[in-house]
Design an enzyme around this catalytic site. Structure first.
Site, mmCIF file in Angstrom:
data_model
loop_
_atom_site.group_PDB
_atom_site.id
_atom_site.type_symbol
_atom_site.label_atom_id
_atom_site.label_comp_id
_atom_site.label_asym_id
_atom_site.label_seq_id
_atom_site.Cartn_x
_atom_site.Cartn_y
_atom_site.Cartn_z
ATOM 1 N N ASP A 46 -2.544 0.422 -13.259
ATOM 2 C CA ASP A 46 -1.598 1.318 -12.613
ATOM 3 C C ASP A 46 -1.965 2.767 -12.925
ATOM 4 O OD1 ASP A 46 0.600 2.108 -11.152
ATOM 5 O OD2 ASP A 46 1.992 0.759 -12.183
ATOM 6 N N GLU A 90 -4.532 7.696 -10.511
ATOM 7 C CA GLU A 90 -4.790 8.929 -9.749
ATOM 8 C C GLU A 90 -5.726 9.909 -10.477
ATOM 9 O OE1 GLU A 90 -1.827 7.594 -10.378
ATOM 10 O OE2 GLU A 90 -0.462 7.793 -8.701
ATOM 11 N N ASP A 120 4.046 2.973 -4.424
ATOM 12 C CA ASP A 120 5.491 2.778 -4.540
ATOM 13 C C ASP A 120 6.206 3.134 -3.244
ATOM 14 O OD1 ASP A 120 4.890 2.077 -7.104
ATOM 15 O OD2 ASP A 120 5.560 3.953 -8.000
#
Length: 801
Positions: A439, A442, A506
């Site tokens: 997760d 970025e 998300d």
């Protein structure tokens, strides 16, 4: 080595600028005034172009994500009076402005009014780089692409980017804004460029912000700077900084990167889109086969809190005789962010849990974040070694005051990357978990103004997902005996080669989001990333109340403990689940109390079970598509422009797609809808999958789609291998039938292997070639035997009794 003089047009103050052209090894190096232009072939249909005011940067190797080596094969260089020409059997690259171009006219010294005006303007305003015009054509003269300008400018107040110089240390390379402009015919279309969730497919006439942005309009974005067009070429932009693309404005397409020291891009010519993807595969790496379990069903929610809860979910699937392959443990199983442990209160014996799940045919995936809070057990050691993303003074970047989850490890540092994998292996994977959810890749703390091991985060803004997934993939390959599988939030050039699934992050649980997921996924796949997925049902929490526009098609009354007063959510989830059945990766996730197929009411449950079982019935077909992608680089979730390039109506469809060579999928994304219009591409007949009705292509039909029916068509000539029921891919699945859809000749490569190891890379597999002769109405096959017994007992020809 070939050398020759050439001339180019300059400003009125210097009409003639001499230059030298040469070819050395596999590249042509052409000097134009203060600029260096390099043409470097990688295959007969693939060439790299580099332009810079700094010769050492122009001649340097390509950037991160490009793994191929230059190869001169078939290329030759020549100079003409009008151009420098580099030629192969597939491409002709012409740098306009040869030895006699740009010389001042001899017959007159009188300047026209236009020339006088240009001279006056040039006193105060000028471009940042010498003019260059580069044309890419086929040997028969078809123009594919023309670059008609480029820039390499120092950040300045006029352009509004002077502040970016604050993101650079004195020891770093100088910052320039770099870009190039290409001609854009009115009928040119642009696909790919990573993930943009605004709901369109063709990028023409829309500005694309090509960078990792969690807060982007419509949903998080990430950048794969690779575009595929309908004009017979793809373009890979070799710059990892934030890049703005403006396709089709003012009859041109403009690429501008925030930071760079050169313009660098690859052009891939292809007579088909698959040939373009083969070129992209060659440049950035093959897409390895995932564990076969990944092609099945991945069950997840935010979050399973205890190991007993995970075991009860597994038992629920098996007690209902429902297939599923992977169970996911999401975040906050640990005592602290970065502690790399499992809280014993809720996870007293994760090794025993995983042993039980493995015995039931499940694999497990666990979320691992790259964040470390200051009081976690590894923080001080990482800080001392300088292994965090950090500010200019060395202080780790953090998200205070609102984000208190610590700092990101810098996996662009090879030592930090190796440590990160070792720590996951020794503290988490050794508990029996099979794969990793990476997760916040970025990274979670945007790197502009911060620094990586490789350099300024502003310059290398988009590369973290590549380094981070590579750290995990390399570790899997080095230290385990099974295939790597990483679920990554973000992507960049080459991520497809790291055993990754990338998902759309998300997203919201709304009909609007579902509708936009379809073109979002198609562009992600068009970017050369075959394994894209989303959170079926949306990740965000459900609103307290949601009033549907139409009467819900499913009764929510017996699911109130899960859906609250979102009356149409069981309907939304069911439509989303139908769509997910025909995604490369079928994975559910979300912030509901419960998220299993029996969690959305008694009316929804049998429909969800129907599509879950269909996914496994199609497993021989789907897994074979994965092998095809490994071989070719081409995705198998395909926008219609890929397979029907001459059909402009097909190319305009943003909510239909091909799933492999057989299926045309048309998801329903309108609340209350029980029918939808479907365009059937021209040039073939189509069969309604549910009714076997045969229809001609080139028309739009209205298809009945009650809540239990996903509009689904099969192309004539398709060979569809179907598997017998299994509870997981861990079981041996025999073929239940081979279904033929007559109307055209067909072929299909059926692929089988152990589903777990990399033995397939050494040829340990079973490959069966199936051939359908439509005139003879006969199926033949060669290669490895895929079934026992007579063909007549297995082959089913649609429409034949």
């Amino acid at each position: 080595m070939i050398r020759g003089l050439c001339f180019v047009a300059g400003t009125l103050a210097a009409l003639v600028v001499s230059c030298t052209a040469q070819t050395q090894q596999q590249k042509a190096i052409i000097t134009r005034g203060q600029s260096t232009i390099v043409l470097e072939p990688y295959a007969p249909n693939v060439i790299r172009v580099t332009l810079s005011l700094l010769k050492d940067k122009a001649t340097a190797a390509p950037g991160y994500g490009i793994t191929a080596s230059p190869a001169e094969r078939e290329w030759s260089y020549e100079e003409t009076d009008s151009a420098d020409v580099y030629r192969s059997s597939r491409l002709v690259v012409s740098l306009q402005g040869g030895r006699n171009v740009g010389t001042a006219p001899q017959q007159s010294t009188v300047l026209t009014n236009v020339q006088k005006t240009q001279a006056s303007i040039g006193t105060f305003f000028n471009g940042s780089a010498p003019w260059a015009d580069i044309r890419f054509s086929t040997p028969d003269g078809k123009l594919l692409l023309e670059m008609n300008g480029w820039e390499m400018s120092v950040p300045n107040y006029k352009d509004g980017n002077a502040g970016i110089l604050n993101d650079r240390r004195p020891s770093d390379d100088a910052f320039y804004q770099v870009g190039a402009t290409f001609a854009s015919p009115s009928d040119e279309r642009y696909y790919g460029l990573g993930q943009n969730q605004e709901g369109y497919l063709d990028h023409r006439g829309r500005t694309v912000q090509c960078w990792n942005n969690y807060t982007a309009t419509g949903g998080p974005t990430w950048c794969i700077p690779f575009v595929v067009t309908n004009k017979g070429y793809g373009l890979v932009w070799d710059n990892p900084s934030q890049t703005t693309i403006e396709p089709g404005f003012n009859e041109q397409s403009k690429w501008t990167s925030q930071v760079g020291t050169r313009v660098s891009f690859f052009v891939i010519a292809g007579e088909t889109t698959d040939e373009i993807y083969a070129g992209y595969r060659m440049l950035t790496g093959a897409t390895p086969l995932l564990p076969k379990a990944a092609y099945g069903y991945i069950q997840c929610k935010q979050r399973y809190i205890t190991q007993d809860e995970v075991l009860q979910v597994a038992k629920g699937y098996r007690d209902r005789h429902l297939p599923a392959d992977v169970l996911v443990v999401d975040w906050f199983y640990y005592t602290k962010m970065g502690q790399m442990d499992l809280d014993q209160k809720n996870w007293p014996d994760p090794k025993a849990m995983n042993d039980q799940l493995h015995a039931m045919g499940f694999q497990t995936m666990i979320s691992v974040w790259p964040r470390f809070v200051p009081d976690s057990r590894f923080y001080d050691s990482l800080l001392k070694k300088g292994w965090f993303e950090h500010l200019a003074d060395g202080k780790p970047t953090n998200g205070l005051p609102y984000d208190r989850a610590g700092s990101d490890i810098d996996t662009t540092n090879p030592d930090a990357a190796h440590w990160y994998w070792d720590t996951i292996r020794d503290n988490i994977l050794n508990k029996g978990f099979d794969s990793i959810w990476a997760d916040e890749t970025e990274p979670d703390l945007p790197p502009n103004g911060s620094y990586f091991h490789i350099g300024p985060g502003t310059q290398y803004f988009n590369v973290y997902p590549l380094f981070h997934t590579a750290a995990l993939y390399d570790g899997f390959r080095r230290d385990t005996n099974h295939r790597a599988l990483t679920l990554s939030r973000d992507a960049y050039l080459g991520v497809q080669s790291k055993g990754t699934i990338v998902w759309s992050s998300d997203i919201y649980p709304t009909w609007d989001t579902l509708k936009r997921q379809i073109p979002t996924g198609l562009n992600a796949a068009a970017s050369g990333l075959a394994y894209w997925s989303n959170d079926t049902g949306g990740w965000q929490y459900l609103p307290t109340v949601h009033h549907p526009e139409h009467k819900p098609l499913l009764d929510p009354s017996d699911a109130r403990d899960n859906v609250g007063d979102y009356d149409d959510y069981p309907e939304l989830y069911t439509r989303w689940f139908e769509y997910a059945t025909f995604l490369p990766i079928m994975r559910t996730h979300g912030s509901r109390n419960f998220n299993e197929v029996w969690s959305y009411g008694k009316e929804a449950e049998p429909i969800l079970e129907k599509y879950l079982k269909l996914r496994y019935e199609l497993m021989p077909y789907i897994y074979s598509l994965g092998y095809s992608t490994y071989q070719t680089g081409a995705p198998y979730m395909r926008a219609l422009f890929m397979d029907f390039p001459g059909d402009t109506e097909a190319a305009s469809q943003i909510d239909e797609y091909m799933f492999g060579p057989a299926f045309l999928v048309a998801p329903v994304a309108e609340q209350g809808a029980t029918s939808r219009r479907v365009y059937l591409p021209a040039g073939t007949d189509w069969y309604n999958y549910w009714t076997n009705e045969r229809l001609h292509g080139g028309q739009t039909v209205t298809v009945d789609s009650p809540i239990d029916t996903l509009p689904l068509f099969v192309r004539a000539g398709s060979i569809l291998p179907l598997g017998a029921p299994v509870l997981s891919t861990n079981e041996k699945q025999v073929l239940s039938k081979v279904r033929i859809y007559p109307g055209a000749d067909g072929r299909f490569t059926l692929y089988q292997d152990d589903g777990k190891t990399y033995a397939y890379e050494k040829g340990v597999s079973q490959i069966t070639h199936l051939h359908w002769d439509d005139i003879a109405s006969k199926l033949t096959h060669d290669g490895a035997p895929a079934w026992t017994g007579l063909d007549e007992g297995l082959v089913e020809i649609v429409g034949h009794k």
